[in-house]
Scaffold this active site. Structure first.
Site, PDB file in Angstrom:
ATOM      1  CG  ASP A 175      -4.016  -1.567  -3.155  1.00 46.18           C
ATOM      2  OD1 ASP A 175      -4.524  -1.745  -3.536  1.00 46.18           O
ATOM      3  OD2 ASP A 175      -4.044  -0.723  -1.366  1.00 46.18           O
ATOM      4  CG  HIS A 197      -6.812  -5.209   1.689  1.00 41.82           C
ATOM      5  ND1 HIS A 197      -7.239  -3.693   0.895  1.00 41.82           N
ATOM      6  CD2 HIS A 197      -8.078  -4.950   1.759  1.00 41.82           C
ATOM      7  CE1 HIS A 197      -8.376  -3.309   0.497  1.00 41.82           C
ATOM      8  NE2 HIS A 197      -8.820  -4.722   1.297  1.00 41.82           N
ATOM      9  CB  VAL A 198      -5.386  -4.054   7.063  1.00 39.20           C
ATOM     10  CG1 VAL A 198      -5.950  -3.590   8.338  1.00 39.20           C
ATOM     11  CG2 VAL A 198      -6.850  -4.357   6.988  1.00 39.20           C
ATOM     12  CG  HIS A 199      -4.175   1.743   4.932  1.00 41.73           C
ATOM     13  ND1 HIS A 199      -4.839   2.498   4.131  1.00 41.73           N
ATOM     14  CD2 HIS A 199      -4.199   0.329   3.787  1.00 41.73           C
ATOM     15  CE1 HIS A 199      -4.936   2.300   3.111  1.00 41.73           C
ATOM     16  NE2 HIS A 199      -4.159   1.271   2.559  1.00 41.73           N
ATOM     17  CG  HIS A 228     -10.087  -3.499   4.100  1.00 45.02           C
ATOM     18  ND1 HIS A 228     -10.902  -3.538   2.872  1.00 45.02           N
ATOM     19  CD2 HIS A 228      -8.938  -2.053   4.071  1.00 45.02           C
ATOM     20  CE1 HIS A 228     -10.518  -2.167   2.522  1.00 45.02           C
ATOM     21  NE2 HIS A 228      -9.138  -1.823   3.219  1.00 45.02           N
ATOM     22  CG  ASN A 260      -8.263  -2.700  -2.560  1.00 50.24           C
ATOM     23  OD1 ASN A 260      -7.130  -2.461  -2.242  1.00 50.24           O
ATOM     24  ND2 ASN A 260      -8.832  -0.851  -3.122  1.00 50.24           N
ATOM     25  CG  ASP A 308      -1.639  -0.988   1.106  1.00 54.97           C
ATOM     26  OD1 ASP A 308      -2.871  -0.868   1.403  1.00 54.97           O
ATOM     27  OD2 ASP A 308      -1.113  -2.306   0.952  1.00 54.97           O
ATOM     28  CG  HIS A 333      -3.695  -5.872  -1.517  1.00 53.60           C
ATOM     29  ND1 HIS A 333      -2.685  -5.431  -1.375  1.00 53.60           N
ATOM     30  CD2 HIS A 333      -4.981  -5.419  -1.564  1.00 53.60           C
ATOM     31  CE1 HIS A 333      -3.246  -4.335  -0.792  1.00 53.60           C
ATOM     32  NE2 HIS A 333      -4.674  -3.940  -1.369  1.00 53.60           N
ATOM     33  CE1 TYR A 342      -4.207   3.524  -1.916  1.00 52.07           C
ATOM     34  CE2 TYR A 342      -1.689   3.107  -2.063  1.00 52.07           C
ATOM     35  CZ  TYR A 342      -2.844   2.607  -1.567  1.00 52.07           C
ATOM     36  OH  TYR A 342      -2.733   1.951  -0.403  1.00 52.07           O
TER      37      TYR A 342
END
Length: 544
Positions: free
Chosen positions: A226, A401-403, A374, A282, A199, A364, A229
């Site tokens: 990711d 995915h999870v920030h 998520h 995503n 990400d 991801h 962006y």
């Protein structure tokens, strides 16, 4: 190697760890676990606001002329003896009435060798141009520069190579860059440091992450989805911190494709010399006309798909010394009848654990995350694939995915299991969207089960737990046992595999000095205790 030899090597290495400890105590290992869950409180004062680099920043502006190469990068093939060199020539166009460049008008040539002068070898490849098109009035279309991919083969392991890329016939060659090949596969042969990040985006936080990551001098970069962006922008270049909440009524999920070019320019200093391996997230979906998706992702990077007998850029595998990496796609069919699942069965069955003892998987969205954002979103994928990965003894799983950052205890099917993999979420690279700070186990934070519907695969798999301390509930009421350590902070990780059974994992926070470690643990394989599914004991990469 006999079991007795393996034991004594591991025992000797364990003694060396104890000998290197300082007053703060030795680095723990998974042999000490499972660990009681730890949460580091979120510290607002240390984080700052995530702001994208503007197009006026000199680090993202075009600095070449004509058809000189830019956005140069290296990626690995399936084994040590080949790599891919990629770059872009010519300028992108955005607007209406576009005239795409002709990929055949500029050659794809790499000159390379083991000394800077002369570059004695030459390889040619292929080129392409991709478009991002929108069938709606008022939306601007995009056509890329010419993207080149050249496959270098016949390389020697652990060897420094120099190279230039471009088209020598029109005097459009790059500067001289360098890369080092991976070690030959073997139980005692590993790259020294592998950086893992997710990400990433292109914010000022990203610049800190890449600065810290580069200072660790990695031999390989693993980017678990990711990337740029670009889809946080409308086609007119208007940006947002959250696409869904700011642009809910746009006719299609727009993107501003020049952000990909900015990202490639910014990253060139690192990835022109350090191989990067990516898997889709995503934010790479990027819908456009005729229901096309992932076009920028699939076009801009070279993947060892064919070399690893995959038919897709969404999933593939490769070796890095004694590590076999499996990159999986969460946004393409993954059930047992799907091509991806069949390929995964084939790939796992052909891993030779005597040559690549370590088995690392990456995709991801995480299966084991205790954060509210998520939560259980990838449950359908877990239900479909977890048993297969477990049966072949996957050692480590990396996700984004999870920030935030989270490391699990060894786990399988939500149960602590000494033979399960360690799941590590590193979705903290520096993107513009919000940091994940809420946990699903905190009062009032448990998401509604309906929120976990898999919109990409059309499935609903998340249900209440049927056993354990959270039986009958959708969320735990405390940090789950499978969650060993979690913290909301931007950063990156470094994996250092020491031998066939010991690997050191370190996580670095951006707000710390570059030498301070935020989390670290030795991940220890126990092949004698955790027998795996029998394999063919011969790598089919040699035959492909």
């Amino acid at each position: 190697m006999t079991k007795t030899t393996t034991f004594w090597l591991s025992f000797a290495f364990a003694l060396s760890i104890v000998a290197l400890t300082d007053a703060s105590g030795r680095i723990p290992s998974t042999l000490d676990g499972p660990f009681d869950p730890v949460t580091i409180p979120y510290d607002v004062s240390l984080r700052g606001y995530a702001v994208d680099l503007p197009d006026t920043d000199p680090r993202v502006r075009r600095r070449v002329k004509g058809f000189e190469p830019e956005q140069v990068s290296v990626s690995l093939s399936a084994s040590y003896d080949s790599v891919w060199i990629s770059w872009v020539t010519g300028e992108f166009q955005i607007g209406n009435n576009l005239k795409p460049l002709d990929p055949n008008s500029v050659a794809s040539v790499v000159r390379y060798g083991r000394s800077r002068f002369p570059l004695t070898h030459k390889a040619s490849g292929y080129s392409l141009v991709y478009n991002q098109l929108y069938p709606y009035e008022g939306l601007q279309n995009y056509t890329s520069g010419i993207i080149h991919h050249v496959h270098l083969t016949g390389l020697k392991p652990s060897t420094l190579y120099y190279y230039r890329c471009g088209d020598p016939s029109i005097s459009a060659m790059s500067d001289i860059y360098r890369f080092r090949t991976m070690p030959v596969s073997g139980p005692r042969s590993y790259p020294e440091r592998i950086a893992v990040v997710g990400d990433l985006g292109l914010t000022y936080n990203t610049t800190d992450t890449i600065s810290h990551l580069t200072s660790n001098k990695p031999d390989l970069v693993l980017l678990v989805g990711d990337i740029s962006y670009a889809n946080l922008y409308l086609t007119n270049g208007t940006g947002s911190d959250c696409y869904d909440c700011s642009f809910p009524d746009t006719p299609i999920h727009e993107t501003y494709q020049p952000r990909w070019d900015y990202w490639g320019r910014f990253m060139q200093n690192l990835i022109s010399k350090t191989p990067i391996m990516v898997v889709e997230g995503n934010h790479e979906i990027e819908e456009q006309a005729e229901n096309q998706r992932f076009v920028a992702y699939s076009s801009r990077f070279a993947f060892p798909s064919k070399e690893s007998r995959s038919s897709s850029t969404f999933y593939y595998s490769f070796n890095a010394g004694g590590i076999h990496f499996i990159m999986l796609g969460a946004y393409i069919a993954y059930n047992k009848s799907a091509e991806q699942y069949k390929w995964l069965e084939w790939d796992l069955a052909n891993v030779d654990r005597s040559m690549t003892p370590w088995l690392v998987a990456a995709w991801h969205p995480p299966w084991y995350s205790s954060y509210k954002p998520h939560y259980k979103e990838a449950e359908c994928m877990r239900v479909a694939m977890e048993e297969l990965l477990y049966s072949y003894g996957v050692d480590i799983v990396f996700n984004g995915h999870v920030h935030a950052y989270e490391r699990s205890n060894r786990v399988y099917n939500y149960t602590l299991d000494p033979c399960g993999p360690v799941h590590i979420t590193v979705g903290d690279g520096g993107n513009r969207e919000k940091m994940a700070i809420e946990h699903a186990d905190e009062p009032g934070n448990c998401p509604e089960p309906s929120s976990t519907y898999d919109v990409y695969m059309g499935g609903f798999c998340a249900t209440n737990f049927t056993s354990g301390p959270a039986a009958g509930k959708f969320c735990w009421d405390r940090q789950p046992d499978y969650s060993a350590f979690r913290e909301s902070s931007f950063g990156h990780g470094i994996l250092e595999v020491k031998n066939e059974t010991w690997a050191l994992w370190k996580w670095y926070r951006n707000q710390d000095s570059k030498s301070k470690v935020g989390d670290q643990i030795y991940i220890v394989r126990q092949p004698d205790m955790c027998p795996v599914h029998p394999t063919l004991q011969k790598s089919w990469f040699a035959d492909s």
